[in-house]
Scaffold this motif. Structure first.
Motif, short mmCIF file in Angstrom:
data_model
loop_
_atom_site.label_atom_id
_atom_site.label_comp_id
_atom_site.label_asym_id
_atom_site.label_seq_id
_atom_site.Cartn_x
_atom_site.Cartn_y
_atom_site.Cartn_z
N ASN A 94 0.85 -1.19 0.00
CA ASN A 94 0.00 0.00 0.00
C ASN A 94 0.89 1.25 0.00
N GLU A 153 0.26 4.15 0.65
CA GLU A 153 -0.06 5.06 1.75
C GLU A 153 0.53 4.60 3.07
N ASP A 154 1.01 3.35 3.13
CA ASP A 154 1.52 2.79 4.38
C ASP A 154 2.93 3.30 4.66
N LYS A 155 3.16 3.80 5.86
CA LYS A 155 4.46 4.40 6.20
C LYS A 155 5.59 3.39 6.11
N ASP A 202 0.57 -0.95 -5.26
CA ASP A 202 -0.29 -1.67 -4.33
C ASP A 202 -0.52 -3.07 -4.89
N ARG A 241 -2.83 1.44 -8.04
CA ARG A 241 -2.24 2.59 -7.35
C ARG A 241 -0.72 2.45 -7.35
N ASN A 248 4.79 10.87 -3.19
CA ASN A 248 3.43 10.35 -3.04
C ASN A 248 2.53 11.46 -2.52
N ARG A 249 1.24 11.16 -2.41
CA ARG A 249 0.25 12.10 -1.93
C ARG A 249 0.37 13.45 -2.69
N THR A 282 -5.23 11.33 -3.34
CA THR A 282 -3.99 11.27 -2.56
C THR A 282 -3.57 9.84 -2.24
N SER A 283 -4.49 8.88 -2.35
CA SER A 283 -4.16 7.48 -2.08
C SER A 283 -3.25 6.89 -3.15
#
Length: 544
Positions: A275, A277-279, A301, A306, A318-319, A391-392
């Motif tokens: 993902n 979005e995952d840190k 992803d 994504r 990202n974002r 943003t994802s």
């Protein structure tokens, strides 16, 4: 221990139930058609997708996406498609692919058997990506009437789901409702001669489309065939379906992919959540870029709709940064175009798009379907919009059928990376003027009542009244969801957005500030307001 074996007959299969005689617990191995009337089909709908629990292993989560359910869903899609394309089932060709989930092979076989049982032809693509499944409906030589992708995106290992496509794109929410209605009715005419199931290597065809596009777009004066020669590009597929991008796209273009990681499909996702979005996931690809002294990093992803990127110094793209970068590229090609984003993008991004790039920033609702559909609507109304991006990492371009394709998005970035190298420039130079917030946080406030939507809307109304009493807070115009407020004092210098989650009893609160400590100041003022409202779990705010 004695065991009683009970059998049930259905039109196509014999089903069994194992019952331990010494207990009252029975384990249902297959869900027979004779008790389907009690099955909650509606619970499988997740907006414009179908999602369910396919494996045991998570406490409190009961399996509701079984092989027999999958078979019926395959039959239901055929019934729906017959009406949409005005062809008999025997004339339909339906492609199917899956990501790396553990339940994928079994469920995919069940879906294929369901489709074939009513006479339609099945193309088995095995491991694939969600965007590839759409492309199978419009690619010459395939041009399938419909396509299905088995995936649950970045959700845990026990989940799975189905995404459906025709040549017009992904299905809408109402289409999924209609498919589930067919499933609930469960009246399918079996074909006298079942349809055939044949394997096809479509991912190579799909991958080659990127190879050709990158070659033609870069148009390298000395090395047309391999325009990425001399560039080291690291890919992190997160053990999902995106590993093909290394062998099918980057290597044929001459890129050095040393250091690429987690390319092998593994449905346990042992290294990190797939993902962008995952840190932890982003930290992993950033470290890989730095360790391998790469020019560029790419992360996908699970099902490759994504993506995000990393520049040569290991900084995340990202974002807001990813949106700014692809916006800069799109607005070079289509000056003055409207960029549609979701609601939580930053003020700095708006300034960058409108002042530096001379485009229009249209901030809309959360949800990639919402963003894409809004961009399509604007074009239909005569307002040119070439990019819809959330943003994802869901990014869709008009030039690519408004398909949210993570591989297409990074291919656009790679074209610009190669062009920049030819001009002795750096890709991040394109977003050098992007103003980024000093602090940014998201808090998820749980709502503790059954009718959470009504309660959430009431809280937003009350917050609007509260904001009207605050001299240094102003409601931002053109709110399409929730309430976005500009905080103008020097100690806060930022904004917040409170909205209601699409599906869950949660109110996400996004807060950004251009000064250190600004987020805390804004949250403290909001906390005083929230504490006057019952039924809200404020622990996320209190424990920050």
């Amino acid at each position: 221990m004695d065991c009683l074996r009970v059998g049930f007959e259905s039109p196509s299969k014999k089903f069994t139930v194992n019952c331990q005689l010494s207990t009252v617990n029975c384990q249902l191995l297959y869900l027979p058609s004779m008790i389907m009337q009690n099955y909650n089909w509606k619970k499988l709908q997740n907006g414009s997708d179908i999602r369910g629990i396919a494996l045991e292993g998570v406490p409190g989560e009961t399996v509701n996406l079984t092989p027999e359910i999958a078979t019926i869903l395959g039959q239901s899609f055929v019934s729906w498609l017959v009406q949409k394309v005005n062809k008999p089932a025997e004339k339909l060709i339906i492609a199917i692919g899956r990501d790396s989930r553990l339940s994928g092979p079994t469920l995919m076989q069940a879906v294929m058997e369901g489709i074939a049982s009513v006479g339609s032809t099945v193309y088995d693509f095995e491991m694939a990506s969600t965007p590839a499944m759409f492309m199978s409906t419009i690619t010459p030589g395939f041009e399938c009437d419909g396509a299905i992708m088995l995936t649950a995106s970045h959700l845990p290992f026990n989940r799975n789901g189905l995404k459906f496509f025709t040549a017009k794109g992904g299905l809408q929410k109402k289409d999924i409702t209609d498919i589930l209605t067919f499933a609930e009715t469960n009246e399918f005419k079996k074909a006298a001669v079942p349809g055939t199931i044949t394997k096809h290597d479509f991912i190579s065809v799909y991958g080659n489309q990127f190879v050709e596009k990158i070659r033609e777009s870069v148009n390298h004066p000395e090395n047309f065939e391999q325009p990425l020669t001399g560039l080291k590009i690291v890919v992190d597929a997160g053990n999902g379906a995106g590993g093909f991008y290394v062998d099918k796209v980057l290597k044929p273009l001459g890129a050095d992919t040393t250091g690429s990681q987690f390319l092998e499909p593994d449905g346990t996702f042992p290294n990190h959540v797939p993902n962008p979005e995952d840190k932890q996931a982003m930290q992993s690809i950033c470290q890989a870029v730095i360790a391998n002294q790469a020019d560029f990093g790419i992360i996908f992803d699970t099902d490759v709709d994504r993506s995000a990127a990393v520049d040569y110094i290991g900084k995340e793209l990202n974002r807001n940064r990813l949106i700014a970068l692809i916006s800069a590229i799109v607005l070079q090609e289509h000056p003055g175009s409207t960029i549609v984003t979701d609601s939580i993008t930053s003020d700095g991004l708006t300034q960058f798009i409108e002042q530096d790039l001379k485009g229009i920033h249209h901030r809309f609702k959360r949800g990639y379907k919402n963003v894409i559909d809004e961009s399509i609507r604007l074009n239909a109304a005569g307002q040119e919009s070439w990019l819809a991006i959330e943003t994802s990492g869901h990014g869709a371009l008009k030039e690519n059928y408004f398909l949210d394709d993570g591989a297409y998005l990074v291919s656009k970035l790679l074209i610009e990376l190669a062009k920049s190298k030819l001009e002795n420039k750096s890709l991040p130079d394109l977003i050098a003027n992007l103003q980024e917030p000093e602090e940014s946080s998201e808090f998820r406030i749980k709502i503790g009542v059954d009718d959470f939507k009504a309660q959430g809307n009431l809280v937003i109304e009350q917050l609007q009244e509260f904001v009207s009493t605050q001299a240094d807070w102003q409601i931002v115009p053109n709110n399409y969801e929730g309430l976005r407020v500009s905080c103008t004092s020097a100690s806060e210098s930022g904004w917040f957005l409170l909205r209601l989650s699409l599906h869950d009893p949660v109110m996400p609160l996004n807060v950004e500030s251009n000064v250190k400590g600004g987020v805390a100041q804004i949250v403290d003022r909001l906390l005083a307001f929230f504490q006057t409202t019952e039924s809200l779990d404020l622990s996320a705010l209190s424990s920050r």
